[in-house]
Design a protein around this motif. Structure first.
Motif, PDB file in Angstrom:
ATOM      1  N   VAL A  40      10.805  28.040  -9.415  1.00  0.00           N
ATOM      2  CA  VAL A  40       9.468  28.625  -9.282  1.00  0.00           C
ATOM      3  C   VAL A  40       9.108  28.788  -7.804  1.00  0.00           C
ATOM      4  CG1 VAL A  40       7.004  28.233  -9.692  1.00  0.00           C
ATOM      5  CG2 VAL A  40       8.654  27.787 -11.520  1.00  0.00           C
ATOM      6  N   LEU A  41       9.375  27.776  -7.008  1.00  0.00           N
ATOM      7  CA  LEU A  41       9.065  27.846  -5.574  1.00  0.00           C
ATOM      8  C   LEU A  41       9.826  28.976  -4.887  1.00  0.00           C
ATOM      9  CD1 LEU A  41       8.964  24.058  -4.665  1.00  0.00           C
ATOM     10  CD2 LEU A  41       7.053  25.668  -4.475  1.00  0.00           C
ATOM     11  N   LYS A  42      11.071  29.193  -5.301  1.00  0.00           N
ATOM     12  CA  LYS A  42      11.859  30.283  -4.716  1.00  0.00           C
ATOM     13  C   LYS A  42      11.349  31.648  -5.163  1.00  0.00           C
ATOM     14  CE  LYS A  42      16.277  30.151  -4.481  1.00  0.00           C
ATOM     15  NZ  LYS A  42      17.695  30.026  -4.815  1.00  0.00           N
ATOM     16  N   ALA A  43      10.862  31.733  -6.402  1.00  0.00           N
ATOM     17  CA  ALA A  43      10.443  33.015  -6.979  1.00  0.00           C
ATOM     18  C   ALA A  43       9.029  33.426  -6.564  1.00  0.00           C
ATOM     19  CB  ALA A  43      10.524  32.959  -8.501  1.00  0.00           C
ATOM     20  N   ILE A  44       8.171  32.445  -6.308  1.00  0.00           N
ATOM     21  CA  ILE A  44       6.773  32.726  -5.983  1.00  0.00           C
ATOM     22  C   ILE A  44       6.493  32.253  -4.562  1.00  0.00           C
ATOM     23  CG2 ILE A  44       4.362  32.328  -6.637  1.00  0.00           C
ATOM     24  CD1 ILE A  44       5.375  31.797  -9.500  1.00  0.00           C
ATOM     25  N   ASP A  45       6.295  33.214  -3.670  1.00  0.00           N
ATOM     26  CA  ASP A  45       6.164  32.901  -2.240  1.00  0.00           C
ATOM     27  C   ASP A  45       4.872  32.211  -1.846  1.00  0.00           C
ATOM     28  OD1 ASP A  45       8.633  33.951  -1.559  1.00  0.00           O
ATOM     29  OD2 ASP A  45       7.829  35.956  -1.223  1.00  0.00           O
ATOM     30  N   ASP A  46       3.820  32.411  -2.605  1.00  0.00           N
ATOM     31  CA  ASP A  46       2.514  31.959  -2.124  1.00  0.00           C
ATOM     32  C   ASP A  46       1.972  30.717  -2.825  1.00  0.00           C
ATOM     33  OD1 ASP A  46       2.166  33.376  -4.472  1.00  0.00           O
ATOM     34  OD2 ASP A  46       0.324  34.374  -3.817  1.00  0.00           O
ATOM     35  N   ILE A  47       2.851  29.796  -3.176  1.00  0.00           N
ATOM     36  CA  ILE A  47       2.388  28.509  -3.709  1.00  0.00           C
ATOM     37  C   ILE A  47       1.962  27.661  -2.523  1.00  0.00           C
ATOM     38  CG2 ILE A  47       3.092  26.376  -4.871  1.00  0.00           C
ATOM     39  CD1 ILE A  47       4.785  28.127  -6.723  1.00  0.00           C
ATOM     40  N   ASP A  48       0.752  27.111  -2.623  1.00  0.00           N
ATOM     41  CA  ASP A  48       0.158  26.367  -1.516  1.00  0.00           C
ATOM     42  C   ASP A  48       0.347  24.864  -1.636  1.00  0.00           C
ATOM     43  OD1 ASP A  48      -1.345  28.679  -0.244  1.00  0.00           O
ATOM     44  OD2 ASP A  48      -2.132  28.738  -2.289  1.00  0.00           O
ATOM     45  N   LEU A  49       0.375  24.378  -2.872  1.00  0.00           N
ATOM     46  CA  LEU A  49       0.390  22.934  -3.101  1.00  0.00           C
ATOM     47  C   LEU A  49       1.326  22.600  -4.253  1.00  0.00           C
ATOM     48  CD1 LEU A  49      -0.764  19.996  -2.870  1.00  0.00           C
ATOM     49  CD2 LEU A  49      -2.682  20.772  -4.272  1.00  0.00           C
ATOM     50  N   LEU A  50       2.104  21.554  -4.046  1.00  0.00           N
ATOM     51  CA  LEU A  50       2.996  21.031  -5.073  1.00  0.00           C
ATOM     52  C   LEU A  50       2.465  19.665  -5.499  1.00  0.00           C
ATOM     53  CD1 LEU A  50       5.684  20.918  -6.677  1.00  0.00           C
ATOM     54  CD2 LEU A  50       6.748  20.014  -4.591  1.00  0.00           C
ATOM     55  N   VAL A  51       2.139  19.518  -6.774  1.00  0.00           N
ATOM     56  CA  VAL A  51       1.780  18.219  -7.342  1.00  0.00           C
ATOM     57  C   VAL A  51       3.020  17.767  -8.099  1.00  0.00           C
ATOM     58  CG1 VAL A  51       0.269  16.962  -8.918  1.00  0.00           C
ATOM     59  CG2 VAL A  51      -0.674  18.801  -7.502  1.00  0.00           C
ATOM     60  N   LEU A  52       3.622  16.696  -7.623  1.00  0.00           N
ATOM     61  CA  LEU A  52       4.963  16.314  -8.053  1.00  0.00           C
ATOM     62  C   LEU A  52       5.006  14.901  -8.606  1.00  0.00           C
ATOM     63  CD1 LEU A  52       8.066  16.993  -7.944  1.00  0.00           C
ATOM     64  CD2 LEU A  52       8.037  16.006  -5.655  1.00  0.00           C
ATOM     65  N   ASP A  53       5.537  14.762  -9.805  1.00  0.00           N
ATOM     66  CA  ASP A  53       5.800  13.451 -10.379  1.00  0.00           C
ATOM     67  C   ASP A  53       7.033  12.878  -9.699  1.00  0.00           C
ATOM     68  OD1 ASP A  53       5.798  11.241 -12.110  1.00  0.00           O
ATOM     69  OD2 ASP A  53       7.002  12.287 -13.603  1.00  0.00           O
ATOM     70  N   HIS A  54       6.996  11.595  -9.403  1.00  0.00           N
ATOM     71  CA  HIS A  54       8.164  10.976  -8.782  1.00  0.00           C
ATOM     72  C   HIS A  54       9.246  10.648  -9.807  1.00  0.00           C
ATOM     73  CE1 HIS A  54      10.861   8.364  -6.677  1.00  0.00           C
ATOM     74  NE2 HIS A  54      10.544   7.353  -7.445  1.00  0.00           N
ATOM     75  N   GLN A  55       8.851  10.058 -10.910  1.00  0.00           N
ATOM     76  CA  GLN A  55       9.807   9.569 -11.900  1.00  0.00           C
ATOM     77  C   GLN A  55      10.149  10.685 -12.886  1.00  0.00           C
ATOM     78  OE1 GLN A  55      11.107   6.572 -11.591  1.00  0.00           O
ATOM     79  NE2 GLN A  55      12.402   6.767 -13.373  1.00  0.00           N
ATOM     80  N   MET A  56      11.197  11.445 -12.568  1.00  0.00           N
ATOM     81  CA  MET A  56      11.636  12.544 -13.425  1.00  0.00           C
ATOM     82  C   MET A  56      13.124  12.408 -13.706  1.00  0.00           C
ATOM     83  SD  MET A  56       9.753  15.898 -11.843  1.00  0.00           S
ATOM     84  CE  MET A  56      10.569  15.763 -10.265  1.00  0.00           C
ATOM     85  N   PRO A  57      13.582  13.026 -14.793  1.00  0.00           N
ATOM     86  CA  PRO A  57      15.027  13.000 -15.056  1.00  0.00           C
ATOM     87  C   PRO A  57      15.766  13.864 -14.029  1.00  0.00           C
ATOM     88  CG  PRO A  57      13.891  14.385 -16.660  1.00  0.00           C
ATOM     89  CD  PRO A  57      12.833  13.737 -15.823  1.00  0.00           C
ATOM     90  N   PHE A  58      17.002  13.576 -13.818  1.00  0.00           N
ATOM     91  CA  PHE A  58      17.922  14.333 -12.954  1.00  0.00           C
ATOM     92  C   PHE A  58      17.685  14.081 -11.474  1.00  0.00           C
ATOM     93  CE2 PHE A  58      17.082  17.213 -16.673  1.00  0.00           C
ATOM     94  CZ  PHE A  58      18.205  16.857 -17.394  1.00  0.00           C
ATOM     95  N   VAL A  59      16.479  14.366 -10.985  1.00  0.00           N
ATOM     96  CA  VAL A  59      16.192  14.237  -9.548  1.00  0.00           C
ATOM     97  C   VAL A  59      14.846  13.551  -9.375  1.00  0.00           C
ATOM     98  CG1 VAL A  59      15.810  15.487  -7.398  1.00  0.00           C
ATOM     99  CG2 VAL A  59      17.468  16.363  -9.036  1.00  0.00           C
TER     100      VAL A  59
END
Length: 124
Positions: A40-59
């Motif tokens: 999504v970040l690569k496809a959409i250039d104008d994202i201003d803020l990322l709200v990110l969970d720390h505990q996720m599968p894979f990464v």
């Protein structure tokens, strides 16, 4: 302002979205893991803020933040990490702008996001 929420738990994704859309002039996009979030970040250039969970599968969120910060394109992306484990300082040291400890209230999340927006607007 566009916010990308990367959260692997569907109920949490929906709840965070419901909270964030109440903030004026906010558009929320969601992803369920770091891989989808990166696409999504690569496809959409104008994202201003990322709200990110720390505990996720894979990464883990902290690893995802480090990878993002290595790319010049994401150097100025605002990042709020949410976690139920670990110290917020560790995430900030790894490139997050701020963190929030789970569980949190809707008021806590709204306050954090609005504060990030205001600080970002002042720096422009």
């Amino acid at each position: 302002m566009k916010i990308l929420v990367v959260e692997d738990t569907e109920i949490d994704r929906k709840l965070i979205t419901k909270i964030l859309v109440r903030i004026k002039n906010i558009e929320v996009i969601t992803a369920e893991d770091a891989f989808e979030g990166y696409a999504v970040l690569k496809a959409i250039d104008d994202i201003d803020l990322l709200v990110l969970d720390h505990q996720m599968p894979f990464v883990k969120g902290s690893v995802f933040i480090q990878k993002l910060r290595k790319a010049s394109r994401f150097k100025n992306l605002l990042i709020l990490v949410s976690t139920s484990e670990g110290k917020i300082e560790e995430f900030v040291d790894n490139g997050a702008n701020i963190g929030i400890q789970k569980p949190y209230t809707s008021s806590d999340l709204t306050f954090m996001v609005e504060a990030l927006i205001k600080v970002n607007d002042l720096e422009k």
